[in-house]
Design a protein around this motif. Structure first.
Motif, mmCIF file in Angstrom:
data_model
loop_
_atom_site.group_PDB
_atom_site.id
_atom_site.type_symbol
_atom_site.label_atom_id
_atom_site.label_comp_id
_atom_site.label_asym_id
_atom_site.label_seq_id
_atom_site.Cartn_x
_atom_site.Cartn_y
_atom_site.Cartn_z
ATOM 1 N N GLY A 70 -2.927 0.996 10.753
ATOM 2 C CA GLY A 70 -2.447 0.340 12.707
ATOM 3 C C GLY A 70 -2.019 -0.647 12.794
ATOM 4 N N GLU A 71 -2.112 -1.855 12.958
ATOM 5 C CA GLU A 71 -1.527 -3.230 13.266
ATOM 6 C C GLU A 71 -0.469 -3.868 12.075
ATOM 7 N N GLU A 72 -1.478 -3.464 10.768
ATOM 8 C CA GLU A 72 -1.046 -4.268 9.317
ATOM 9 C C GLU A 72 0.263 -3.231 9.942
ATOM 10 N N ARG A 73 0.858 -1.827 9.608
ATOM 11 C CA ARG A 73 1.834 -0.672 9.873
ATOM 12 C C ARG A 73 3.235 -1.395 10.552
ATOM 13 N N LYS A 74 2.683 -1.754 12.181
ATOM 14 C CA LYS A 74 3.095 -2.346 13.331
ATOM 15 C C LYS A 74 4.400 -3.065 12.537
ATOM 16 N N ALA A 75 3.232 -4.746 12.100
ATOM 17 C CA ALA A 75 3.988 -5.803 11.721
ATOM 18 C C ALA A 75 4.930 -5.228 10.657
ATOM 19 N N ASP A 78 7.950 -3.028 12.604
ATOM 20 C CA ASP A 78 9.047 -4.860 12.734
ATOM 21 C C ASP A 78 9.697 -5.652 12.126
#
Length: 88
Positions: A70-75, A78
Motif C-alpha cells: 500500500g502506502e509504502e509502495r506509493k512512497a 514516488d
C-alpha cells in the motif's frame, strides 16, 4: 531501499567500463587529440553512467512492485520517479 544483488554485479561492470573510458578521455586530452574525438568518448561515458543509474532504478521499481504494501509502495514509487527524473 537496497540495490538488488543481481543488479549490483551488472552496475559494477558498467561503472568499471565507464572508469576505463574516463581514463581514456584523460589520456586523449593529455595527448592533444581532436576535440570531436574527445567529445565522442565523453558522450559514451555519459551513456554508460546513465545505463548504470537506470539499472539501479529498474531494480528499485521491481522491489516496489513486488514487495512493499500500500502506502509504502506509493512512497517508494514516488522516490523511484524522482530518481528516474534526475537522470532524464
Amino acid at each position: 531501499m537496497q540495490v538488488d544483488e543481481n543488479a549490483v554485479d551488472d552496475v559494477i561492470k558498467r561503472l568499471r567500463r565507464a572508469e576505463g573510458q574516463i581514463r581514456g578521455v584523460i589520456g586523449m586530452l593529455e595527448d592533444g587529440r581532436d576535440c570531436s574525438e574527445v567529445v565522442t568518448q565523453l558522450a559514451a561515458v555519459s551513456r554508460a553512467l546513465d545505463r548504470a543509474g537506470f539499472k539501479i532504478i529498474a531494480s528499485g521499481l521491481q522491489q516496489c512492485v513486488t514487495a512493499a504494501p500500500g502506502e509504502e509502495r506509493k512512497a517508494n514509487l514516488d522516490q523511484m520517479e524522482k530518481l528516474f527524473l534526475s537522470l532524464a
